[in-house]
Design an enzyme around this catalytic site. Sequence first.
Site, PDB file in Angstrom:
ATOM      1  N   ASP A  98      -0.031 -12.256 -54.540  1.00  0.00           N
ATOM      2  CA  ASP A  98      -1.200 -11.797 -53.797  1.00  0.00           C
ATOM      3  C   ASP A  98      -0.943 -10.384 -53.278  1.00  0.00           C
ATOM      4  O   ASP A  98       0.086 -10.119 -52.654  1.00  0.00           O
ATOM      5  CB  ASP A  98      -1.456 -12.765 -52.629  1.00  0.00           C
ATOM      6  CG  ASP A  98      -2.775 -12.517 -51.924  1.00  0.00           C
ATOM      7  OD1 ASP A  98      -3.696 -11.984 -52.559  1.00  0.00           O
ATOM      8  OD2 ASP A  98      -2.882 -12.883 -50.734  1.00  0.00           O
ATOM      9  N   HIS A  99      -1.870  -9.482 -53.543  1.00  0.00           N
ATOM     10  CA  HIS A  99      -1.793  -8.098 -53.064  1.00  0.00           C
ATOM     11  C   HIS A  99      -0.503  -7.394 -53.463  1.00  0.00           C
ATOM     12  O   HIS A  99       0.228  -6.875 -52.615  1.00  0.00           O
ATOM     13  CB  HIS A  99      -1.980  -8.038 -51.543  1.00  0.00           C
ATOM     14  CG  HIS A  99      -3.377  -8.297 -51.104  1.00  0.00           C
ATOM     15  ND1 HIS A  99      -4.409  -7.415 -51.324  1.00  0.00           N
ATOM     16  CD2 HIS A  99      -3.935  -9.375 -50.496  1.00  0.00           C
ATOM     17  CE1 HIS A  99      -5.531  -7.926 -50.856  1.00  0.00           C
ATOM     18  NE2 HIS A  99      -5.276  -9.131 -50.358  1.00  0.00           N
ATOM     19  N   HIS A 228     -11.495 -12.837 -51.339  1.00  0.00           N
ATOM     20  CA  HIS A 228     -10.352 -12.674 -50.433  1.00  0.00           C
ATOM     21  C   HIS A 228     -10.844 -12.807 -48.995  1.00  0.00           C
ATOM     22  O   HIS A 228     -12.042 -12.824 -48.724  1.00  0.00           O
ATOM     23  CB  HIS A 228      -9.709 -11.302 -50.629  1.00  0.00           C
ATOM     24  CG  HIS A 228      -8.782 -11.234 -51.793  1.00  0.00           C
ATOM     25  ND1 HIS A 228      -7.541 -10.637 -51.732  1.00  0.00           N
ATOM     26  CD2 HIS A 228      -8.909 -11.678 -53.065  1.00  0.00           C
ATOM     27  CE1 HIS A 228      -6.953 -10.717 -52.917  1.00  0.00           C
ATOM     28  NE2 HIS A 228      -7.767 -11.345 -53.739  1.00  0.00           N
ATOM     29  N   GLY A 229      -9.910 -12.900 -48.066  1.00  0.00           N
ATOM     30  CA  GLY A 229     -10.279 -12.948 -46.656  1.00  0.00           C
ATOM     31  C   GLY A 229     -11.233 -14.076 -46.329  1.00  0.00           C
ATOM     32  O   GLY A 229     -12.178 -13.910 -45.559  1.00  0.00           O
ATOM     33  N   SER A 231     -10.562 -17.343 -45.134  1.00  0.00           N
ATOM     34  CA  SER A 231     -10.167 -18.454 -44.264  1.00  0.00           C
ATOM     35  C   SER A 231     -11.323 -18.845 -43.345  1.00  0.00           C
ATOM     36  O   SER A 231     -12.111 -18.003 -42.910  1.00  0.00           O
ATOM     37  CB  SER A 231      -8.954 -18.077 -43.427  1.00  0.00           C
ATOM     38  OG  SER A 231      -7.773 -18.124 -44.207  1.00  0.00           O
ATOM     39  N   ASN A 271      -9.396 -17.311 -51.726  1.00  0.00           N
ATOM     40  CA  ASN A 271      -8.072 -17.161 -51.123  1.00  0.00           C
ATOM     41  C   ASN A 271      -8.077 -17.580 -49.656  1.00  0.00           C
ATOM     42  O   ASN A 271      -8.954 -17.161 -48.893  1.00  0.00           O
ATOM     43  CB  ASN A 271      -7.619 -15.701 -51.200  1.00  0.00           C
ATOM     44  CG  ASN A 271      -7.218 -15.282 -52.596  1.00  0.00           C
ATOM     45  OD1 ASN A 271      -7.544 -15.951 -53.576  1.00  0.00           O
ATOM     46  ND2 ASN A 271      -6.525 -14.163 -52.697  1.00  0.00           N
ATOM     47  N   ASP A 273      -5.325 -18.104 -46.303  1.00  0.00           N
ATOM     48  CA  ASP A 273      -3.999 -17.948 -45.718  1.00  0.00           C
ATOM     49  C   ASP A 273      -4.019 -18.310 -44.234  1.00  0.00           C
ATOM     50  O   ASP A 273      -3.247 -19.150 -43.761  1.00  0.00           O
ATOM     51  CB  ASP A 273      -3.515 -16.511 -45.910  1.00  0.00           C
ATOM     52  CG  ASP A 273      -2.081 -16.280 -45.455  1.00  0.00           C
ATOM     53  OD1 ASP A 273      -1.451 -17.229 -44.952  1.00  0.00           O
ATOM     54  OD2 ASP A 273      -1.578 -15.148 -45.597  1.00  0.00           O
ATOM     55  N   ARG A 277      -1.693 -20.811 -41.561  1.00  0.00           N
ATOM     56  CA  ARG A 277      -0.879 -20.276 -40.468  1.00  0.00           C
ATOM     57  C   ARG A 277      -1.230 -20.961 -39.150  1.00  0.00           C
ATOM     58  O   ARG A 277      -0.345 -21.331 -38.362  1.00  0.00           O
ATOM     59  CB  ARG A 277      -1.113 -18.768 -40.335  1.00  0.00           C
ATOM     60  CG  ARG A 277      -0.706 -17.946 -41.541  1.00  0.00           C
ATOM     61  CD  ARG A 277      -0.898 -16.476 -41.269  1.00  0.00           C
ATOM     62  NE  ARG A 277      -0.645 -15.641 -42.441  1.00  0.00           N
ATOM     63  CZ  ARG A 277      -0.512 -14.326 -42.420  1.00  0.00           C
ATOM     64  NH1 ARG A 277      -0.616 -13.683 -41.270  1.00  0.00           N
ATOM     65  NH2 ARG A 277      -0.294 -13.642 -43.525  1.00  0.00           N
ATOM     66  N   ARG A 317       5.900 -16.998 -39.836  1.00  0.00           N
ATOM     67  CA  ARG A 317       7.049 -16.134 -40.104  1.00  0.00           C
ATOM     68  C   ARG A 317       7.604 -15.519 -38.824  1.00  0.00           C
ATOM     69  O   ARG A 317       8.779 -15.108 -38.793  1.00  0.00           O
ATOM     70  CB  ARG A 317       6.666 -15.039 -41.109  1.00  0.00           C
ATOM     71  CG  ARG A 317       6.452 -15.556 -42.512  1.00  0.00           C
ATOM     72  CD  ARG A 317       5.962 -14.475 -43.455  1.00  0.00           C
ATOM     73  NE  ARG A 317       4.620 -14.019 -43.124  1.00  0.00           N
ATOM     74  CZ  ARG A 317       3.923 -13.158 -43.853  1.00  0.00           C
ATOM     75  NH1 ARG A 317       4.468 -12.637 -44.949  1.00  0.00           N
ATOM     76  NH2 ARG A 317       2.705 -12.803 -43.499  1.00  0.00           N
TER      77      ARG A 317
END
Length: 384
Positions: A98-99, A228-229, A231, A271, A273, A277, A317
């Site tokens: 990704d990216h 994308h973006g 969520s 996508n 992410d 998280r 992370r």
Amino acid sequence: MPLVPMRPVLEATVAHGYAQGAFNVNAVAQAEAVIAVHEMFRSPAILQGADLANAFMGGRTDFQNGTLEDKKRGAKNIADAVKRFAADSPIPVVLHLDHGKNFDSCVAAIEGGYTSVMIDGSSLPFEENVELTREVVKYAHARGVSVEGELGVLAGVEDHVFAATSTYTNPLSAVEFFRKTGVDALAISYGTMHGASKGKNVKLRREIPIAIKECMNHEGIFGVLVSHGSSTVPQYIVQEINALGGNIQNAYGISKEELKAAIPCGIGKINVDTDIRLAVTRNLRELFRDHPELKNDDRVGGIWTLLDEKREAFDPRAFLPPIMDTVMYGTGDDGTVALVTDAIRRGVQEAVGTLIVEFGSVGRAPLVEYVTLEEMAERYRKEG
């Protein structure tokens, strides 16, 4: 089964009219959980490692400063884990970069074992974006690896990707981009936004993917459009994090209804992410609430210290450096560390499972043609 390129998974979305979720992972336990929940729903799976996720998986806890060598190590670490979990899996599994920041990052991912890569040249002038993307396509397709590009700029922040405002994708430029580069998929800007603060009640400009797909169909060009973006930023999870001592403010996502309405307009890959998280962060906070003795544990107490210090953070992370060997290799996953990885897996499965259902990929695994990298390379050669 061995990992597959992304192209046949994308072809199935076009043939059967659904969207495939693509989910970012930053730890071995996350990869295991993503595959397991897709197996439960008999769905194909696309796991994504972002360019800087590879740096993190290479042992660089300050991953924003990751070097190419860090990314090479990390790409191999995550690919080795995904291959291990996919080996006995009945579903097709893709590992997608990704990216990708530049050509070298894409090469590092491919050499590490990725079966699909994204090259993000969206910040470049159109012709420079085309040239960079075409260079990656030439290298990747010769190895059977699928490629995603990007045209248009999404606002927001995700790893090294940052923009203050959006630039919507021009449909005519998108068709030209597909024709000139030969990419399998294209990330477009149509109202989504990176990060957790997308604004309330976002309305997607569905006329953009509609126009792109209509023009592509007229010209006989294959390609899947990527959101994308995307969520959803579940509000119940945000509220739970804050009730557990976190401080997440102004966090709003794209509604499931808006995303589902974009699928028949031509969006075939979505996508996600941030949802993962958030769910993992909530579970980590719950773990230390329910087991306060872990706060002073020699192996995992450092995770609590970071959670307590970084109340506004929700990227795992930020909290996981105390158990990096387990994050990177899956080793040492026992005792109190196993309590942490169990919390991580449950968070991943909660976030991902919901969206597999919403996007319509339940039961679609048998519809994907199994194609090896070698076979895909030959197909690309004949197409090209």
